[in-house]
Write a protein that holds these residues in place. Structure first.
Motif, PDB file in Angstrom:
ATOM      1  N   HIS A 267       0.656  -1.248  -0.068  1.00  0.00           N
ATOM      2  CA  HIS A 267      -0.020   0.046   0.009  1.00  0.00           C
ATOM      3  C   HIS A 267       0.733   1.264  -0.158  1.00  0.00           C
ATOM      4  O   HIS A 267       0.540   2.209  -0.594  1.00  0.00           O
ATOM      5  N   ALA A 268       1.670   1.004   0.754  1.00  0.00           N
ATOM      6  CA  ALA A 268       2.841   2.321   0.823  1.00  0.00           C
ATOM      7  C   ALA A 268       3.486   2.540  -0.550  1.00  0.00           C
ATOM      8  O   ALA A 268       3.522   3.683  -1.074  1.00  0.00           O
ATOM      9  N   ARG A 269       3.682   1.455  -1.308  1.00  0.00           N
ATOM     10  CA  ARG A 269       4.521   1.795  -2.541  1.00  0.00           C
ATOM     11  C   ARG A 269       3.600   2.107  -3.472  1.00  0.00           C
ATOM     12  O   ARG A 269       4.062   2.973  -4.213  1.00  0.00           O
ATOM     13  N   TYR A 270       2.290   1.734  -3.390  1.00  0.00           N
ATOM     14  CA  TYR A 270       1.367   2.204  -4.371  1.00  0.00           C
ATOM     15  C   TYR A 270       1.084   3.596  -4.337  1.00  0.00           C
ATOM     16  O   TYR A 270       1.050   4.500  -5.313  1.00  0.00           O
ATOM     17  N   TRP A 271       0.809   4.309  -2.959  1.00  0.00           N
ATOM     18  CA  TRP A 271       0.372   5.550  -2.713  1.00  0.00           C
ATOM     19  C   TRP A 271       1.531   6.627  -2.846  1.00  0.00           C
ATOM     20  O   TRP A 271       1.546   7.625  -3.504  1.00  0.00           O
ATOM     21  N   LEU A 272       2.690   5.995  -2.654  1.00  0.00           N
ATOM     22  CA  LEU A 272       4.018   7.002  -3.167  1.00  0.00           C
ATOM     23  C   LEU A 272       4.115   6.856  -4.485  1.00  0.00           C
ATOM     24  O   LEU A 272       4.466   8.003  -4.968  1.00  0.00           O
ATOM     25  N   SER A 273       3.899   5.750  -5.237  1.00  0.00           N
ATOM     26  CA  SER A 273       3.900   5.696  -6.814  1.00  0.00           C
ATOM     27  C   SER A 273       3.031   6.861  -7.510  1.00  0.00           C
ATOM     28  O   SER A 273       3.351   7.461  -8.189  1.00  0.00           O
ATOM     29  N   ARG A 274       1.967   6.891  -6.514  1.00  0.00           N
ATOM     30  CA  ARG A 274       0.849   7.905  -7.161  1.00  0.00           C
ATOM     31  C   ARG A 274       1.327   9.266  -7.006  1.00  0.00           C
ATOM     32  O   ARG A 274       0.863  10.212  -7.813  1.00  0.00           O
ATOM     33  N   LEU A 275       1.875   9.456  -5.747  1.00  0.00           N
ATOM     34  CA  LEU A 275       2.364  11.008  -5.481  1.00  0.00           C
ATOM     35  C   LEU A 275       3.382  11.384  -6.440  1.00  0.00           C
ATOM     36  O   LEU A 275       3.137  12.418  -7.154  1.00  0.00           O
TER      37      LEU A 275
ATOM     38  N   CYS B 156       9.485  12.525  -9.215  1.00  0.00           N
ATOM     39  CA  CYS B 156      10.397  11.642 -10.280  1.00  0.00           C
ATOM     40  C   CYS B 156       9.448  10.731 -10.814  1.00  0.00           C
ATOM     41  O   CYS B 156       8.982   9.717 -10.113  1.00  0.00           O
ATOM     42  N   LYS B 157       8.988  10.734 -12.166  1.00  0.00           N
ATOM     43  CA  LYS B 157       8.202  10.017 -12.620  1.00  0.00           C
ATOM     44  C   LYS B 157       8.779   8.551 -12.770  1.00  0.00           C
ATOM     45  O   LYS B 157       8.129   7.245 -12.601  1.00  0.00           O
ATOM     46  N   ALA B 158      10.087   8.594 -12.961  1.00  0.00           N
ATOM     47  CA  ALA B 158      10.947   7.140 -13.281  1.00  0.00           C
ATOM     48  C   ALA B 158      10.718   6.154 -11.722  1.00  0.00           C
ATOM     49  O   ALA B 158      10.517   5.120 -11.597  1.00  0.00           O
ATOM     50  N   ILE B 159      10.914   7.094 -10.574  1.00  0.00           N
ATOM     51  CA  ILE B 159      10.674   6.251  -9.292  1.00  0.00           C
ATOM     52  C   ILE B 159       9.296   5.810  -9.238  1.00  0.00           C
ATOM     53  O   ILE B 159       8.975   4.712  -8.614  1.00  0.00           O
ATOM     54  N   GLY B 160       8.338   6.787  -9.481  1.00  0.00           N
ATOM     55  CA  GLY B 160       6.730   6.363  -9.391  1.00  0.00           C
ATOM     56  C   GLY B 160       6.658   5.163 -10.040  1.00  0.00           C
ATOM     57  O   GLY B 160       5.845   4.504  -9.617  1.00  0.00           O
ATOM     58  N   ALA B 161       7.010   5.202 -11.385  1.00  0.00           N
ATOM     59  CA  ALA B 161       6.757   3.923 -12.290  1.00  0.00           C
ATOM     60  C   ALA B 161       7.345   2.743 -11.660  1.00  0.00           C
ATOM     61  O   ALA B 161       6.596   1.656 -11.661  1.00  0.00           O
ATOM     62  N   ALA B 162       8.503   2.935 -11.275  1.00  0.00           N
ATOM     63  CA  ALA B 162       8.987   1.671 -10.603  1.00  0.00           C
ATOM     64  C   ALA B 162       8.424   1.167  -9.411  1.00  0.00           C
ATOM     65  O   ALA B 162       8.260  -0.087  -9.141  1.00  0.00           O
ATOM     66  N   LEU B 163       8.257   2.134  -8.571  1.00  0.00           N
ATOM     67  CA  LEU B 163       7.355   1.776  -7.467  1.00  0.00           C
ATOM     68  C   LEU B 163       5.874   0.962  -7.569  1.00  0.00           C
ATOM     69  O   LEU B 163       5.527   0.129  -7.182  1.00  0.00           O
ATOM     70  N   LEU B 164       5.306   1.593  -8.723  1.00  0.00           N
ATOM     71  CA  LEU B 164       4.092   1.003  -9.144  1.00  0.00           C
ATOM     72  C   LEU B 164       4.221  -0.399  -9.816  1.00  0.00           C
ATOM     73  O   LEU B 164       3.217  -1.342  -9.483  1.00  0.00           O
ATOM     74  N   VAL B 165       5.090  -0.760 -10.303  1.00  0.00           N
ATOM     75  CA  VAL B 165       5.408  -1.855 -11.033  1.00  0.00           C
ATOM     76  C   VAL B 165       5.886  -2.966  -9.823  1.00  0.00           C
ATOM     77  O   VAL B 165       5.317  -4.047  -9.684  1.00  0.00           O
ATOM     78  N   GLU B 166       6.599  -2.515  -8.995  1.00  0.00           N
ATOM     79  CA  GLU B 166       6.714  -3.430  -7.574  1.00  0.00           C
ATOM     80  C   GLU B 166       5.628  -3.622  -6.804  1.00  0.00           C
ATOM     81  O   GLU B 166       5.510  -5.054  -6.407  1.00  0.00           O
ATOM     82  N   ALA B 167       4.616  -2.611  -6.685  1.00  0.00           N
ATOM     83  CA  ALA B 167       3.432  -2.950  -5.867  1.00  0.00           C
ATOM     84  C   ALA B 167       2.662  -3.810  -6.577  1.00  0.00           C
ATOM     85  O   ALA B 167       2.154  -4.633  -5.917  1.00  0.00           O
ATOM     86  N   ALA B 168       2.766  -3.715  -8.078  1.00  0.00           N
ATOM     87  CA  ALA B 168       1.816  -4.647  -8.879  1.00  0.00           C
ATOM     88  C   ALA B 168       2.226  -5.948  -8.871  1.00  0.00           C
ATOM     89  O   ALA B 168       1.443  -6.738  -8.615  1.00  0.00           O
ATOM     90  N   ASP B 169       3.596  -6.204  -8.861  1.00  0.00           N
ATOM     91  CA  ASP B 169       4.083  -7.555  -8.854  1.00  0.00           C
ATOM     92  C   ASP B 169       4.136  -8.221  -7.463  1.00  0.00           C
ATOM     93  O   ASP B 169       4.092  -9.435  -7.486  1.00  0.00           O
ATOM     94  N   MET B 170       4.006  -7.310  -6.539  1.00  0.00           N
ATOM     95  CA  MET B 170       3.823  -7.775  -5.077  1.00  0.00           C
ATOM     96  C   MET B 170       2.315  -8.276  -4.768  1.00  0.00           C
ATOM     97  O   MET B 170       2.162  -8.589  -3.772  1.00  0.00           O
ATOM     98  N   GLY B 171       1.223  -8.059  -5.652  1.00  0.00           N
ATOM     99  CA  GLY B 171       0.034  -8.470  -5.648  1.00  0.00           C
ATOM    100  C   GLY B 171      -0.965  -7.263  -5.176  1.00  0.00           C
ATOM    101  O   GLY B 171      -2.093  -7.865  -4.863  1.00  0.00           O
ATOM    102  N   ASP B 172      -0.697  -6.179  -5.198  1.00  0.00           N
ATOM    103  CA  ASP B 172      -1.517  -5.208  -4.758  1.00  0.00           C
ATOM    104  C   ASP B 172      -2.614  -4.755  -5.901  1.00  0.00           C
ATOM    105  O   ASP B 172      -2.016  -4.545  -7.069  1.00  0.00           O
ATOM    106  N   ALA B 173      -3.708  -4.969  -5.608  1.00  0.00           N
ATOM    107  CA  ALA B 173      -4.841  -4.964  -6.709  1.00  0.00           C
ATOM    108  C   ALA B 173      -4.862  -3.604  -7.282  1.00  0.00           C
ATOM    109  O   ALA B 173      -5.441  -3.358  -8.462  1.00  0.00           O
ATOM    110  N   ASP B 174      -4.987  -2.659  -6.439  1.00  0.00           N
ATOM    111  CA  ASP B 174      -5.046  -1.118  -6.930  1.00  0.00           C
ATOM    112  C   ASP B 174      -3.867  -0.939  -7.945  1.00  0.00           C
ATOM    113  O   ASP B 174      -4.127  -0.154  -8.830  1.00  0.00           O
ATOM    114  N   ALA B 175      -2.665  -1.227  -7.450  1.00  0.00           N
ATOM    115  CA  ALA B 175      -1.600  -1.044  -8.253  1.00  0.00           C
ATOM    116  C   ALA B 175      -1.714  -1.949  -9.604  1.00  0.00           C
ATOM    117  O   ALA B 175      -1.404  -1.234 -10.711  1.00  0.00           O
TER     118      ALA B 175
END
Length: 273
Positions: A85-93, A103-122
């Motif tokens: 959840h923290a990864r997803y919300w930080l990626s949204r920021l 930094c959009k690159a950091i946001g994209a990386a965090l979003l991919v990590e959260a998605a691969d870790m199973g976060d449905a919203d991500a």
């Protein structure tokens, strides 16, 4: 000999249990602290969303709230690095807001990590982004993969978008039954647009899958194919459609009210005739 081995194993477990208990307790405490930081960050971000439509996105008055949100999401990750959840919300920021240090690159990386870790919203957000924000690059199958992962967890927005994909036959074979299943489940989760889509398909004569609330135990995925039984009475599609439009109306969707009024007028016309 056997008795001594049992006693030795037992003595090892007696030593190990307190360690495991302390480890689990530590994980629980870290998760609790992380969720507290996430709640603080989410509240700050909610305040930004409340006023952002009435000011410039780079308005300096938003910076304190954005910084508070960013700091809290980052602290949540420091406390519990496995928190999706923290990864997803930080990626949204990083991807959606003009936060200090964006930094959009950091946001994209965090979003991919959260998605691969199973976060449905991500998973939904990543699938949606892959569909609409990669002109000239074919990422449809990747998008479908993440949308289906999120839909398997019954994420409403993912169910709605996946239903639209099946309905249009976009990057997959057109499948009305699967589209209807997705819209129906999204409607159950409070998605007004899905309720309208589901009701509209029902009015066009498409029957809902009989397995709409059942699951295929073989692979753990929802079964979306209709199964007809001989002699089974056909469902009243108009009544089922009205239920969907009523759901949409309860959620404040104006189209729900319009469809209900139209059905009511048609029924009065038929009675008068």
């Amino acid at each position: 000999m056997l008795k001594s081995l049992v006693l030795k194993a037992s003595s090892k477990q007696n030593v190990l249990y307190p360690f495991l208990y302390m480890q689990q307790r530590g994980l629980h405490n870290r998760n609790k602290m992380a969720m507290e930081f996430i709640a603080k960050g989410w509240n700050a971000l909610k305040e930004v969303d409340r006023v952002i439509d009435y000011c410039e996105p780079r308005d300096k008055r938003l910076i304190p709230h954005l910084k508070t949100a960013k700091d809290n999401f980052e602290m949540a990750l420091e406390v519990d690095n496995s928190n999706t959840h923290a990864r997803y919300w930080l990626s949204r920021l990083h991807l959606k807001y003009h936060v200090p240090g964006q930094c959009k690159a950091i946001g994209a990386a965090l979003l991919v990590e959260a998605a691969d870790m199973g976060d449905a919203d991500a998973q939904y957000e990543l699938g949606r982004n892959l569909r609409i924000e990669n002109e000239g690059v074919d990422t449809d199958q990747q998008a479908f993969y993440y949308l289906e992962k999120a839909a398997d967890q019954l994420q409403p927005d993912a169910l709605y978008l996946l239903g639209a994909v099946y309905l249009a036959g976009d990057c997959v074979k057109k499948d009305i039954a699967s589209a209807l299943w997705c819209f129906h489940r999204a409607s159950e989760k409070g998605h007004a647009g899905a309720a309208i889509a589901c009701g509209s398909l029902l009015l066009r004569g498409y029957e809902p899958p009989t397995s709409i609330t059942k699951f295929n135990l073989k692979n753990g995925l929802p079964s979306r194919k209709p199964r007809k039984k001989i002699g089974e009475p056909k469902p009243n599609l108009i009544e089922l459609a009205k239920e969907q439009f009523e759901n949409a109306a309860k959620l404040g969707n104006d189209l729900g009210f319009r469809w209900l009024k139209r059905i009511e007028e048609e029924e009065k016309h038929l009675l008068a005739a």
